[in-house]
Design a protein around this motif. Sequence first.
Motif: not given
Length: 324
Positions: A177-183, A75-77, A249-257, A104-109
């Motif tokens: 509101k449950v202090r987790l997420g977004p999921c 969330v960089a903007f 670690r970041v590895v080949p095939g990782d995507v960073l939004g 950042f958060y991890f989303t579903n690949p």
Amino acid sequence: MRIARWVQQGLVSDGFVVDDHVVAFPGGVTVADVLAGGLAAALELGASAHAADGIPLTEVSLLAPLVPASIRDFVAFEEHVEGVTASIDGVREVVPEWYEYPTFYFTNPHTVLATDDVVSPPVTERLDFELEVGAVIGGVPGRDGANLTAADAAEHIFGYLVFNDWSARDVQGREMKVRLGPCKGKDFGTTLGPWIVTADEFASLHDDEGFLPLGMDVAVNGEPVGRDLLSNMGWPFAELVAYASRNSRVVPGDVLGSGTAGHGGCLAELWGRRGELSPPPLATGDEVVMRVEGIGEIRNVVGPTASVPPIPPARIRPRLRERP
């Protein structure tokens, strides 16, 4: 150089996009192989790809250009945060913690969509899009992707693609509101595409701090909604990659939004600023088109809500400490 995956008559292929043709990699090489080999080897491989050896783009259907190893979404903007917090929490603010480090958060690949795919949303009254750019990680021979400096991280950026983080804002608001997420407000779909444009294409565009001034815009049903510059991020991509690699670690095939662009990069930002659902949430049949300068265009149509089995609410338990 552009790298893509596509399907023609049921056959999936990986390769280059040269002019208006797709040219398959030789010898069964895949996008995953090319990412692992790194940018320099990919450019050498691409030097022998010629449109005359390929198939017209009009005769194939593009797939997402990679099967991601993972997807981190930042969330960089600042402008986006300022508006969307009012929509989610009712208060327009950028908390001091946002400025300290990238978040950042991890989303579903496993629910990645391609351009032209139909989006199947959950039950929601506030379906939204998010206009972003994604950086794709590639290998660097002889170097691990852990605890990188920003300078080293820049060498791990193989290329860029357009990134749409589909969002069910009412589901997201309940989760947070449950202090987790977004999921579950996010994990039903992320569009990546239309292809990966290699990082060398943008080398001369970086400013002194590493920011890329690429134009980004989004339209719904042909009506412009938002426009921004990628260089309005609070951190350049190399610093986001370095932070992601910290104690990890970041590895080949990782995507960073990049996170969502400001100035209408999503509907929720506009709802927060205006205090009303204007423009309205996305509905079945709406078409969302995103364009990023130097990368390309993705477009998706919203399909009907997915039919899923119900989950009951929580049961209030007696909190026993011993088995009766």
